[in-house]
Motif scaffolding. Structure first.
Motif, PDB file in Angstrom:
ATOM      1  N   ARG A  13     -18.722   9.114  49.717  1.00  0.00           N
ATOM      2  CA  ARG A  13     -17.396   9.412  50.286  1.00  0.00           C
ATOM      3  C   ARG A  13     -16.308   8.797  49.419  1.00  0.00           C
ATOM      4  O   ARG A  13     -16.435   7.689  48.951  1.00  0.00           O
ATOM      5  N   SER A  15     -11.720   9.250  48.659  1.00  0.00           N
ATOM      6  CA  SER A  15     -10.459   9.904  49.025  1.00  0.00           C
ATOM      7  C   SER A  15      -9.879  10.601  47.803  1.00  0.00           C
ATOM      8  O   SER A  15      -9.354   9.931  46.902  1.00  0.00           O
ATOM      9  N   ARG A 124      -8.235  12.478  52.531  1.00  0.00           N
ATOM     10  CA  ARG A 124      -7.436  11.330  52.085  1.00  0.00           C
ATOM     11  C   ARG A 124      -6.443  11.029  53.195  1.00  0.00           C
ATOM     12  O   ARG A 124      -5.551  11.834  53.481  1.00  0.00           O
ATOM     13  N   GLN A 125      -6.627   9.904  53.845  1.00  0.00           N
ATOM     14  CA  GLN A 125      -5.674   9.452  54.851  1.00  0.00           C
ATOM     15  C   GLN A 125      -4.485   8.855  54.108  1.00  0.00           C
ATOM     16  O   GLN A 125      -4.667   8.228  53.068  1.00  0.00           O
ATOM     17  N   ARG A 127      -0.078   7.359  54.316  1.00  0.00           N
ATOM     18  CA  ARG A 127       1.143   6.983  55.030  1.00  0.00           C
ATOM     19  C   ARG A 127       2.394   7.388  54.253  1.00  0.00           C
ATOM     20  O   ARG A 127       3.514   7.127  54.702  1.00  0.00           O
ATOM     21  N   ALA A 128       2.200   8.012  53.113  1.00  0.00           N
ATOM     22  CA  ALA A 128       3.328   8.354  52.244  1.00  0.00           C
ATOM     23  C   ALA A 128       4.025   9.622  52.743  1.00  0.00           C
ATOM     24  O   ALA A 128       3.853  10.714  52.195  1.00  0.00           O
ATOM     25  N   ARG A 165     -13.851   1.387  41.791  1.00  0.00           N
ATOM     26  CA  ARG A 165     -13.206   1.134  43.087  1.00  0.00           C
ATOM     27  C   ARG A 165     -13.575  -0.265  43.555  1.00  0.00           C
ATOM     28  O   ARG A 165     -14.740  -0.572  43.755  1.00  0.00           O
ATOM     29  N   ARG A 167     -14.263  -3.336  45.848  1.00  0.00           N
ATOM     30  CA  ARG A 167     -14.628  -3.623  47.227  1.00  0.00           C
ATOM     31  C   ARG A 167     -14.851  -5.129  47.356  1.00  0.00           C
ATOM     32  O   ARG A 167     -15.405  -5.755  46.461  1.00  0.00           O
TER      33      ARG A 167
HETATM   34  C1  LIG Z   1      -4.106   3.736  56.770  1.00  0.00           C
HETATM   35  C2  LIG Z   1      -4.239   4.278  55.355  1.00  0.00           C
HETATM   36  C3  LIG Z   1      -3.107   4.584  54.644  1.00  0.00           C
HETATM   37  C4  LIG Z   1      -3.206   5.105  53.355  1.00  0.00           C
HETATM   38  N1  LIG Z   1      -2.074   5.472  52.698  1.00  0.00           N
HETATM   39  C5  LIG Z   1      -2.168   6.097  51.504  1.00  0.00           C
HETATM   40  C6  LIG Z   1      -1.000   6.604  50.863  1.00  0.00           C
HETATM   41  O1  LIG Z   1       0.114   6.522  51.385  1.00  0.00           O
HETATM   42  N2  LIG Z   1      -1.151   7.205  49.650  1.00  0.00           N
HETATM   43  C7  LIG Z   1      -2.375   7.340  49.068  1.00  0.00           C
HETATM   44  O2  LIG Z   1      -2.451   7.926  47.963  1.00  0.00           O
HETATM   45  N3  LIG Z   1      -3.506   6.879  49.654  1.00  0.00           N
HETATM   46  C8  LIG Z   1      -3.439   6.278  50.856  1.00  0.00           C
HETATM   47  N4  LIG Z   1      -4.577   5.820  51.486  1.00  0.00           N
HETATM   48  C9  LIG Z   1      -5.896   6.018  50.824  1.00  0.00           C
HETATM   49  C10 LIG Z   1      -6.405   4.680  50.286  1.00  0.00           C
HETATM   50  O3  LIG Z   1      -5.625   4.299  49.168  1.00  0.00           O
HETATM   51  C11 LIG Z   1      -7.901   4.806  49.902  1.00  0.00           C
HETATM   52  O4  LIG Z   1      -8.645   5.053  51.065  1.00  0.00           O
HETATM   53  C12 LIG Z   1      -8.383   3.520  49.239  1.00  0.00           C
HETATM   54  O5  LIG Z   1      -7.831   3.402  47.954  1.00  0.00           O
HETATM   55  C13 LIG Z   1      -9.887   3.456  49.099  1.00  0.00           C
HETATM   56  O6  LIG Z   1     -10.357   4.551  48.393  1.00  0.00           O
HETATM   57  P1  LIG Z   1     -11.546   5.423  48.974  1.00  0.00           P
HETATM   58  O7  LIG Z   1     -11.096   5.979  50.307  1.00  0.00           O
HETATM   59  O8  LIG Z   1     -11.775   6.504  47.944  1.00  0.00           O
HETATM   60  O9  LIG Z   1     -12.722   4.528  49.149  1.00  0.00           O
HETATM   61  C14 LIG Z   1      -4.493   5.299  52.760  1.00  0.00           C
HETATM   62  C15 LIG Z   1      -5.638   4.990  53.501  1.00  0.00           C
HETATM   63  C16 LIG Z   1      -5.525   4.499  54.779  1.00  0.00           C
HETATM   64  C17 LIG Z   1      -6.799   4.206  55.561  1.00  0.00           C
END
Ligand SMILES: Cc1cc2nc3c(=O)[nH]c(=O)nc-3n(C[C@H](O)[C@H](O)[C@H](O)COP(=O)(O)O)c2cc1C
Length: 181
Positions: A13, A15, A124-125, A127-128, A165, A167
């Protein structure tokens, strides 16, 4: 590298930051994603969440795109769907509905994310986005709060998890945050 004994449902998994702009989510796909969120646990089974989902090209998708921030506008419009994730924190008179609303919503979004991965999709979650503008545009009801959005789709060929990445270590996970671990 994957941790030992990590369930296959979580392996791989990530994002994405680039989505296939030609992929379309079917109606049954959307139902399966929402069904996963529906079955998430929540405090008192309150299920204090809502998911405003619009597929690319569908009516209402444009108004979500209009509220993206500059950074997410580079990749989120190409996703097959955008979802606004809302939690219900208060009842109408301002009293606390559930002190766990945000926690519960996050867990439901996580379920949707894992379900997407099992369907060879990715989330991809983020907040932007312009939270206040979107709140007003959608007419969010009292007691409800937008927390995040999720972009769902197929990662564009070549878009993979960054090799490094970061962790935190399992030791750190077990000891951080308390003075007497
Ligand atoms: C609550 C939350 C807010 C996030 N906000 C953003 C964002 O605004 N922009 C973005 O590019 N990624 C955003 N992310 C994605 C994270 O950056 C990403 O999950 C993290 O870097 C880990 O990468 P992975 O999910 O591939 O393991 C967000 C994730 C979460 C859970």
């Amino acid at each position: 590298m994957n941790a030992p004994r990590l369930t296959s449902a979580l392996q791989g998994r990530f994002s994405p930051l680039r989505f296939d702009p030609d992929h379309r989510l079917s109606g049954p796909d959307v139902e399966a994603l929402l069904e996963a969120a529906r079955w998430a646990p929540s405090a008192g089974n309150a299920q204090p969440w809502s998911f405003h989902l619009r597929r690319r090209g569908e009516e209402g998708h444009d108004r979500l795109v209009a509220h993206l921030a500059g950074s997410s506008r580079r990749w989120a419009p190409d996703a097959s769907a955008l979802v606004v994730n809302l939690a219900r924190r208060e009842v109408d008179d301002g009293l606390l509905y559930s002190e766990f609303a945000d926690y519960d919503l996050g867990q439901a979004v996580a379920h949707m994310t894992v379900q997407a991965h099992a369907m060879s999709l990715a989330c991809r979650q983020f907040r932007a986005f312009d939270l206040e503008g979107l709140h007003n545009r959608l007419g969010v009801l009292p007691g409800w709060h937008i927390l995040t959005m999720t972009a769902i789709g197929v990662p564009l060929r070549g878009d993979t998890a960054p090799p490094a990445r970061e962790r935190r270590s399992i030791v750190d996970l077990r000891t951080a945050g308390v003075s007497s671990p």
